[in-house]
Each structure stands twice: as structure tokens, then as C-alpha cells.
Design a protein around this motif. Structure first.
Motif, PDB file in Angstrom:
ATOM      1  N   GLY A  38       0.816  -1.205   0.000  1.00 13.79           N
ATOM      2  CA  GLY A  38       0.000   0.000   0.000  1.00 13.79           C
ATOM      3  C   GLY A  38       0.844   1.247   0.000  1.00 13.79           C
ATOM      4  N   MET A  39       0.210   2.353  -0.378  1.00 16.01           N
ATOM      5  CA  MET A  39       0.951   3.609  -0.548  1.00 16.01           C
ATOM      6  C   MET A  39       1.492   4.146   0.779  1.00 16.01           C
ATOM      7  SD  MET A  39       0.649   7.182  -0.191  1.00 16.01           S
ATOM      8  CE  MET A  39       1.452   8.573  -0.930  1.00 16.01           C
ATOM      9  N   ALA A  40       0.647   4.183   1.811  1.00 13.18           N
ATOM     10  CA  ALA A  40       1.052   4.809   3.072  1.00 13.18           C
ATOM     11  C   ALA A  40       2.222   4.077   3.737  1.00 13.18           C
ATOM     12  CB  ALA A  40      -0.144   4.908   4.016  1.00 13.18           C
ATOM     13  N   PRO A  41       2.189   2.744   3.927  1.00 17.05           N
ATOM     14  CA  PRO A  41       3.344   2.068   4.540  1.00 17.05           C
ATOM     15  C   PRO A  41       4.616   2.199   3.697  1.00 17.05           C
ATOM     16  CG  PRO A  41       1.399   0.669   4.632  1.00 17.05           C
ATOM     17  CD  PRO A  41       1.067   1.807   3.733  1.00 17.05           C
ATOM     18  N   TYR A  42       4.478   2.070   2.376  1.00 20.48           N
ATOM     19  CA  TYR A  42       5.654   2.151   1.506  1.00 20.48           C
ATOM     20  C   TYR A  42       6.268   3.556   1.558  1.00 20.48           C
ATOM     21  CZ  TYR A  42       8.438   2.312  -2.777  1.00 20.48           C
ATOM     22  OH  TYR A  42       9.460   2.486  -3.680  1.00 20.48           O
ATOM     23  N   THR A  43       5.434   4.595   1.419  1.00 23.15           N
ATOM     24  CA  THR A  43       5.944   5.960   1.474  1.00 23.15           C
ATOM     25  C   THR A  43       6.485   6.281   2.861  1.00 23.15           C
ATOM     26  OG1 THR A  43       4.296   6.583  -0.184  1.00 23.15           O
ATOM     27  CG2 THR A  43       5.396   8.372   0.982  1.00 23.15           C
ATOM     28  N   GLY A  44       5.861   5.711   3.895  1.00 18.64           N
ATOM     29  CA  GLY A  44       6.367   5.912   5.245  1.00 18.64           C
ATOM     30  C   GLY A  44       7.776   5.370   5.402  1.00 18.64           C
ATOM     31  N   ALA A  45       8.031   4.189   4.818  1.00 12.01           N
ATOM     32  CA  ALA A  45       9.382   3.620   4.874  1.00 12.01           C
ATOM     33  C   ALA A  45      10.375   4.512   4.135  1.00 12.01           C
ATOM     34  CB  ALA A  45       9.373   2.215   4.276  1.00 12.01           C
ATOM     35  N   PHE A  46       9.980   5.033   2.970  1.00 11.78           N
ATOM     36  CA  PHE A  46      10.856   5.940   2.222  1.00 11.78           C
ATOM     37  C   PHE A  46      11.072   7.242   2.974  1.00 11.78           C
ATOM     38  CE2 PHE A  46      11.733   3.932  -1.781  1.00 11.78           C
ATOM     39  CZ  PHE A  46      12.698   4.738  -2.368  1.00 11.78           C
ATOM     40  N   THR A  47      10.046   7.685   3.710  1.00 12.07           N
ATOM     41  CA  THR A  47      10.179   8.905   4.497  1.00 12.07           C
ATOM     42  C   THR A  47      11.195   8.719   5.620  1.00 12.07           C
ATOM     43  OG1 THR A  47       7.877   9.494   3.992  1.00 12.07           O
ATOM     44  CG2 THR A  47       8.914  10.608   5.857  1.00 12.07           C
ATOM     45  N   VAL A  48      11.138   7.563   6.279  1.00 15.10           N
ATOM     46  CA  VAL A  48      12.116   7.268   7.330  1.00 15.10           C
ATOM     47  C   VAL A  48      13.527   7.215   6.747  1.00 15.10           C
ATOM     48  CG1 VAL A  48      12.878   5.524   8.993  1.00 15.10           C
ATOM     49  CG2 VAL A  48      10.443   6.087   8.779  1.00 15.10           C
ATOM     50  N   LEU A  49      13.679   6.582   5.572  1.00 16.65           N
ATOM     51  CA  LEU A  49      14.980   6.536   4.905  1.00 16.65           C
ATOM     52  C   LEU A  49      15.464   7.940   4.565  1.00 16.65           C
ATOM     53  CD1 LEU A  49      17.316   5.068   3.453  1.00 16.65           C
ATOM     54  CD2 LEU A  49      15.824   4.911   1.428  1.00 16.65           C
ATOM     55  N   THR A  50      14.562   8.782   4.059  1.00 18.88           N
ATOM     56  CA  THR A  50      14.923  10.157   3.705  1.00 18.88           C
ATOM     57  C   THR A  50      15.350  10.947   4.931  1.00 18.88           C
ATOM     58  OG1 THR A  50      13.332  10.080   1.871  1.00 18.88           O
ATOM     59  CG2 THR A  50      14.112  12.245   2.555  1.00 18.88           C
ATOM     60  N   ALA A  51      14.626  10.757   6.048  1.00 16.77           N
ATOM     61  CA  ALA A  51      14.987  11.450   7.284  1.00 16.77           C
ATOM     62  C   ALA A  51      16.362  11.008   7.774  1.00 16.77           C
ATOM     63  CB  ALA A  51      13.924  11.192   8.356  1.00 16.77           C
ATOM     64  N   GLY A  52      16.673   9.717   7.638  1.00 14.28           N
ATOM     65  CA  GLY A  52      17.986   9.227   8.033  1.00 14.28           C
ATOM     66  C   GLY A  52      19.099   9.820   7.176  1.00 14.28           C
ATOM     67  N   LEU A  53      18.874   9.914   5.879  1.00 16.67           N
ATOM     68  CA  LEU A  53      19.867  10.519   4.986  1.00 16.67           C
ATOM     69  C   LEU A  53      20.054  12.002   5.294  1.00 16.67           C
ATOM     70  CD1 LEU A  53      18.864   8.843   1.581  1.00 16.67           C
ATOM     71  CD2 LEU A  53      20.871   8.334   2.987  1.00 16.67           C
ATOM     72  N   CYS A  54      18.946  12.674   5.633  1.00 12.69           N
ATOM     73  CA  CYS A  54      19.049  14.091   6.001  1.00 12.69           C
ATOM     74  C   CYS A  54      19.897  14.263   7.255  1.00 12.69           C
ATOM     75  CB  CYS A  54      17.657  14.672   6.237  1.00 12.69           C
ATOM     76  SG  CYS A  54      16.661  14.883   4.737  1.00 12.69           S
ATOM     77  N   ALA A  55      19.672  13.393   8.237  1.00 13.00           N
ATOM     78  CA  ALA A  55      20.442  13.485   9.479  1.00 13.00           C
ATOM     79  C   ALA A  55      21.924  13.236   9.218  1.00 13.00           C
ATOM     80  CB  ALA A  55      19.890  12.489  10.502  1.00 13.00           C
ATOM     81  N   ALA A  56      22.233  12.236   8.384  1.00 13.47           N
ATOM     82  CA  ALA A  56      23.633  11.909   8.099  1.00 13.47           C
ATOM     83  C   ALA A  56      24.330  13.062   7.378  1.00 13.47           C
ATOM     84  CB  ALA A  56      23.701  10.639   7.267  1.00 13.47           C
ATOM     85  N   LEU A  57      23.676  13.638   6.368  1.00 16.65           N
ATOM     86  CA  LEU A  57      24.279  14.750   5.636  1.00 16.65           C
ATOM     87  C   LEU A  57      24.406  15.991   6.513  1.00 16.65           C
ATOM     88  CD1 LEU A  57      22.629  14.511   2.083  1.00 16.65           C
ATOM     89  CD2 LEU A  57      25.000  14.036   2.701  1.00 16.65           C
ATOM     90  N   SER A  58      23.426  16.203   7.390  1.00 17.45           N
ATOM     91  CA  SER A  58      23.492  17.349   8.280  1.00 17.45           C
ATOM     92  C   SER A  58      24.688  17.256   9.224  1.00 17.45           C
ATOM     93  CB  SER A  58      22.189  17.473   9.071  1.00 17.45           C
ATOM     94  OG  SER A  58      22.221  18.576   9.940  1.00 17.45           O
ATOM     95  N   VAL A  59      24.903  16.064   9.793  1.00 17.35           N
ATOM     96  CA  VAL A  59      26.054  15.862  10.677  1.00 17.35           C
ATOM     97  C   VAL A  59      27.358  16.051   9.907  1.00 17.35           C
ATOM     98  CG1 VAL A  59      27.288  14.142  12.050  1.00 17.35           C
ATOM     99  CG2 VAL A  59      24.803  14.376  12.272  1.00 17.35           C
ATOM    100  N   TRP A  60      27.426  15.540   8.691  1.00 17.05           N
ATOM    101  CA  TRP A  60      28.648  15.677   7.882  1.00 17.05           C
ATOM    102  C   TRP A  60      28.934  17.147   7.578  1.00 17.05           C
ATOM    103  CZ3 TRP A  60      30.255  17.709   3.303  1.00 17.05           C
ATOM    104  CH2 TRP A  60      31.495  17.282   2.821  1.00 17.05           C
ATOM    105  N   LEU A  61      27.889  17.898   7.217  1.00 18.77           N
ATOM    106  CA  LEU A  61      28.088  19.304   6.885  1.00 18.77           C
ATOM    107  C   LEU A  61      28.539  20.106   8.100  1.00 18.77           C
ATOM    108  CD1 LEU A  61      25.037  19.964   4.515  1.00 18.77           C
ATOM    109  CD2 LEU A  61      27.451  20.128   3.902  1.00 18.77           C
ATOM    110  N   LYS A  62      27.979  19.815   9.276  1.00 20.36           N
ATOM    111  CA  LYS A  62      28.362  20.555  10.481  1.00 20.36           C
ATOM    112  C   LYS A  62      29.824  20.312  10.841  1.00 20.36           C
ATOM    113  CE  LYS A  62      23.805  20.787  12.692  1.00 20.36           C
ATOM    114  NZ  LYS A  62      23.004  20.369  13.876  1.00 20.36           N
ATOM    115  N   LYS A  63      30.306  19.111  10.616  1.00 19.91           N
ATOM    116  CA  LYS A  63      31.671  18.780  11.009  1.00 19.91           C
ATOM    117  C   LYS A  63      32.627  18.884   9.825  1.00 19.91           C
ATOM    118  CE  LYS A  63      30.252  15.777  14.824  1.00 19.91           C
ATOM    119  NZ  LYS A  63      30.348  14.414  15.427  1.00 19.91           N
ATOM    120  N   ARG A  64      32.599  17.892   8.965  1.00 20.49           N
ATOM    121  CA  ARG A  64      33.547  17.843   7.862  1.00 20.49           C
ATOM    122  C   ARG A  64      33.296  18.953   6.841  1.00 20.49           C
ATOM    123  NH1 ARG A  64      38.452  17.491   6.315  1.00 20.49           N
ATOM    124  NH2 ARG A  64      38.732  16.660   4.202  1.00 20.49           N
ATOM    125  N   GLY A  65      32.026  19.270   6.573  1.00 21.27           N
ATOM    126  CA  GLY A  65      31.721  20.340   5.623  1.00 21.27           C
ATOM    127  C   GLY A  65      32.225  21.688   6.088  1.00 21.27           C
TER     128      GLY A  65
END
Length: 534
Positions: free
Chosen positions: A500-527
Motif C-alpha cells: 500500500g501507498m502509506a506504509p511504503y511511502t512511510g518507509a521511504f520517508t524514514v529513509l529520507t529522514a535518516g539521509l538528512c540526518a547523516a548529511l546534516s552531521v557531515w556538513l556541520k563537522k567535515r563540511g
């Protein structure tokens, strides 16, 4: 003198073919030859081939109907439009805003020599663009009709008429723009607006071209009579190519008269325009008593980045097109949504959640056209030391660059998502995911763009168009951003439709949030470290 100035003018127009702005050095002879060959292939092979096919498709029906003049009137007007469109953007900058105006005027060079050289440069550019249409039209006509030497003469006369008319109209439009720009405080938005109007008109006529040509060919006689009645100058213009002496005399006189008027106007106003300061010579009086408002570091850096974006037409047009596309896409969905949903329903099962996924992916795709953060670091250029020397942290500078892209993306996205929610049919869970996922995707896109801008920074450019249009950061931003919505929609069609759309998009949303957190941490430090070391 005019020959030398014209050579300099043409060298400036084709400067990119002789000088590598990325490496800040002259190109090799072989590299320049390859670039000119590619340019010739584009102009002669692609554009010339396109108009050859167009001419071949309408020449025979119109000549059989005795409408030779209509054939040349149609293609002549098309050539004039393309000639003006191709040279008008160069006219204002090359004629009035050339960087060497002050230098040339300070030398013992007659003003009329400078003006003639500049006009010849505009003329040759217009001739190049209009010739791409007219030369194939003439060749096709000579192939389809019996050969006579007089036909070559009158066809060359038509090419001359069109080229002079293009020059006159281009210079007149450039003069109007120059006069208006002297009175404006913010010229960037005017440049963007004019460009958008031209692009909109171009795509509108391009989308309707096939239909209009089919109607014209099918009813050549009726259209010819109608044009002759309501647009007699167009009829005379087409008659020039048939060798009608009255048409040749009339059209030649009109075009030469317009050219003479243009020359008189521009020769009298050239000096005043090129030496103007843009403020009309007005003096500004200082008025004390008003205290300057203080603001936070974050607000000051944010306004600095926003002013950088709004001060450059190239920056706005190439990196902020999503600001217009997002609301426009939402409005189009309101207008065409019912028909679109009907067509999608014929292909997919409406109960499987495919339509909400496609709409969500479409919103993300429109977001791709906003990538202000990708060239933002490179645009600092050699002045990056100013930011590095300020009592601010590198992360504050980088966060300001992120904030501009997010602000200019989330606001138009809100309009688009409002239209999507109103036009579509969603369950509550699907509606939440349709809104949440694009919002997080915009955040991920901004973080990804800034990461690329730091890793692929180019601070040695000589023209801002290099980091804006020719940088690896911008190219990878578009490519990487396109793949993510494609992966989201394609994955749903393969496996996600079973959950279904909601569970599948929810999983992609969690993945997107994780990628955002990882890039944010990288930019604050290494960036931040990378920015401080640039």
C-alpha cells in the motif's frame, strides 16, 4: 578601423570557443576547432535540418496551389522571429553594456566607427539565425520548382531584406531595454521576466506549430486570401521572393526607411546611454536621525545569500525555476486533474495507491529545478576570504545557504501540495505521506546540493555562468535528485503496491529522514572544515 573593431566584437561573442573559463587560460587550436565544428553541426545539421524538413513538407502543396508567396511569407516571418530571438539578448549587452565602452570612447576612435562595428556584430548574429531558416527554404524551393537564374537573385534579395529587418528590430528592442533599464533600480527581475515571456511564447508556438501548419497546408488558398485582406504587408513581403517589381520596391523602401530611423535614433542616443550611471544623475541627500536596526548573525547571512540570488538573472533562471514550476504544476492539476486521473485509471488499479505515489513523485520532480545551494559556495569566488574572516562559524554560513534554498522551495511547494490535496482522492494516511515525503525530500535535496557544492567547489571562474551552468555540482544535483523520485515510484510499482501507498511511502520517508540526518552531521563537522580550508 571598423574591420579591427568588428574582429574584436566577434572574438568577444565567441570568446568561449577560444578561452577556457574553467581553467582560466587560452584553449588549444585543436580544442577551438572541435568546438566550432560542434557549433556548426548544431546550427547547420540540427537546426538547418529541422527547417529543411519543415520547408519540404509545405513547399510542394503551396506551390501546387499557386501560393509561392505564402510559402516565403511564412518561412520569412519565422526566420525574422528566430533572428530577433537569437540576437536580441546579445544586442543590449553587446551594444550598450560592453565592458570596453569607456576604454574605446577614451581612445582617438570615431564614435561612428564603434557604433558601426557593434551594429555589424548584431547584424551577423541575426543573419546567422535567420539564415538557418531562409537558406534551407530557398534550397528546397529551387529543388521543387523549375530552375531560373532570376529566382536566385530575388531569393537573395529576400534574405537581405529579412537580415536588415532583424537588425533594425533587434537594435530597436535593445534601445528600448536600455532606456527602461536606466530608470529601474532592480534590473535582475526585469531580465528574468523578459526571458520568461520569451520562453513562454516560444514553447506555446512550438506546441501549436504542428497543428497550425497542417491547417495552413490543407487550406492554403483560404488562408492566403485572408492574409492578403487583413495583413497586406505580409503579402507584399512574400511577393518579394516571386520577383514582383512593385513588392520589391515597396518592401525595400519600407525596410530602408525603418533602418534609417533606427540609425538616426541610436546614433544620437548612443553616447548618453553608454555613459549613463543608471540613476539618471539624481543626487541623494543624507538624512540623519534614523537608527540602523540590528539583526542576528543568521538573519544577516540569510539576507546576504538571498540578495546574491535575486541580483543575478542567470542564477534565478537556472537554479530557481522550481519556484514557478511548483505552483504552476499545482494549478495545472486543478485544471487537468480529472482527465489525468481518468487516463491513469485506465492504466493502473486506482485502489492500489499508484496515483498518490505518482503525484508525490511528480511534486518531488518539480522540486529538482531548485538547486541554489549547489553553486552557492563556488559563487563566492575569490572573495570567499571575506566570509572566512568574519566572526561567524562556517556552519552559520553554510546554514544560510541551505535556508535560502529551503525557503524558496517550501513556500511554492506548499501551494502545489495544497492543489494536490484538493484535486486528488486520498485516505488520511496517504494524504499525510503525500505531504510529508516531498517536504523531507526538499530538505534532503538542499543538503545534497550543498554537499556537492563543497566537494566540487570552483573559486577560479571568470564568469558566474561557469559555476551556475557548467559545474559538476549542478549536473550531479539534477542527476542525483532525479534518480531518487524515480527510485521511489519505480520501487512502488515493483514491490510497494503489495503493502500500500502509506506504509511504503512511510518507509521511504524514514529513509529520507535518516539521509538528512547523516548529511546534516557531515556538513556541520567535515563540511565546515572544508569550507574553512577553501
Amino acid at each position: 578601423m571598423i574591420r579591427v573593431l568588428l574582429g574584436k566584437q566577434l572574438t568577444e561573442i565567441f570568446r568561449g570557443y577560444f578561452y577556457d573559463t574553467k581553467k582560466n587560460k587560452k584553449r588549444s587550436a585543436g580544442s577551438s576547432i572541435v568546438l566550432f565544428v560542434l557549433f556548426a553541426f548544431l546550427m547547420v545539421g540540427l537546426l538547418g535540418g529541422l527547417f529543411t524538413v519543415l520547408a519540404a513538407s509545405i513547399c510542394q502543396p503551396m506551390t501546387d496551389a499557386g501560393m509561392d508567396w505564402l510559402y516565403f511569407a511564412l518561412l520569412g516571418l519565422l526566420a525574422a522571429f528566430l533572428g530577433v530571438f537569437g540576437s536580441v539578448f546579445n544586442t543590449h549587452a553587446g551594444l550598450y553594456l560592453a565592458k570596453d565602452n569607456d576604454l574605446l570612447l577614451s581612445m582617438p576612435i570615431p564614435v561612428h566607427a564603434i557604433l558601426v562595428a557593434r551594429l555589424l556584430g548584431v547584424y551577423l548574429m541575426g543573419l546567422m539565425y535567420s539564415g538557418v531558416v531562409l537558406i534551407p527554404a530557398v534550397i528546397v524551393y529551387l529543388v521543387y520548382t523549375p530552375f531560373r537564374f532570376v529566382k536566385i537573385y530575388v531569393k537573395l534579395l529576400l534574405v537581405l531584406h529579412v537580415s536588415i529587418f532583424v537588425l533594425t528590430l533587434s537594435v530597436a528592442l535593445g534601445w528600448v531595454v536600455a532606456k527602461i533599464s536606466r530608470k529601474l533600480k532592480n534590473k535582475s527581475f526585469v531580465s528574468v521576466l523578459v526571458s520568461l515571456v520569451f520562453f513562454g511564447a516560444y514553447y506555446y508556438f512550438y506546441s501549436r506549430a504542428g497543428e497550425l501548419i497542417d491547417q495552413l497546408v490543407a487550406n492554403a488558398g483560404a488562408w492566403g486570401s485572408r492574409i492578403k485582406q487583413i495583413a497586406y504587408p505580409v503579402y507584399l513581403f512574400g511577393q518579394v521572393a516571386t520577383g514582383d517589381p512593385l513588392a520589391v520596391l515597396t518592401v525595400s523602401s519600407i525596410i530602408l526607411l525603418l533602418f534609417f530611423i533606427m540609425w538616426m535614433v541610436i546614433s544620437r542616443s548612443f553616447i548618453s546611454i553608454v555613459t549613463s550611471t543608471g540613476d539618471g544623475g539624481t543626487k541623494k541627500a543624507y538624512r540623519g536621525g534614523t537608527a540602523e536596526k540590528t539583526q542576528s548573525v543568521s538573519a544577516a547571512l540569510y539576507k546576504k545569500e538571498l540578495r546574491r540570488f535575486t541580483s543575478s538573472p542567470n542564477y534565478m533562471l537556472n537554479c530557481g525555476f522550481g519556484i514557478l514550476l511548483l505552483p504552476a504544476g499545482g494549478v495545472m492539476l486543478l485544471i487537468k486533474g480529472r482527465e489525468l486521473f481518468r487516463q491513469l485509471g485506465e492504466v493502473f488499479d486506482t485502489g492500489s495507491g499508484v496515483i498518490p505515489v505518482i503525484l508525490t513523485a511528480a511534486v518531488c520532480a518539480l522540486t529538482l529545478m531548485n538547486n541554489m545551494a549547489a553553486p552557492s559556495v563556488s559563487l563566492e569566488g575569490k572573495n570567499i576570504w571575506l566570509l572566512q574572516s568574519l566572526p561567524v562559524t562556517p556552519w552559520q554560513v553554510l546554514r544560510a545557504k541551505l535556508s535560502v534554498q529551503l525557503t524558496l522551495t517550501w513556500i511554492p511547494m506548499a501551494v502545489c501540495l495544497g492543489c494536490v490535496a484538493f484535486a486528488g482522492t486520498f485516505t488520511p494516511a496517504e494524504l499525510i505521506m503525500t505531504i510529508l515525503f516531498p517536504v523531507l525530500f526538499a530538505l534532503l535535496k538542499a543538503l545534497f546540493d550543498l554537499t556537492l557544492g563543497l566537494k566540487l567547489a570552483n573559486l577560479t571562474w571568470t564568469s558566474e555562468i561557469t559555476p551556475i551552468k557548467q559545474s559538476g555540482a549542478v549536473a550531479l544535483s539534477l542527476l542525483g535528485g532525479f534518480l531518487y523520485p524515480l527510485l521511489y515510484a519505480g520501487g512502488f510499482l515493483l514491490v510497494g503496491r503489495f503493502s500500500g501507498m502509506a506504509p511504503y511511502t512511510g518507509a521511504f520517508t524514514v529513509l529520507t529522514a535518516g539521509l538528512c540526518a547523516a548529511l546534516s552531521v557531515w556538513l556541520k563537522k567535515r563540511g565546515s572544515e572544508l569550507f574553512a580550508a577553501l
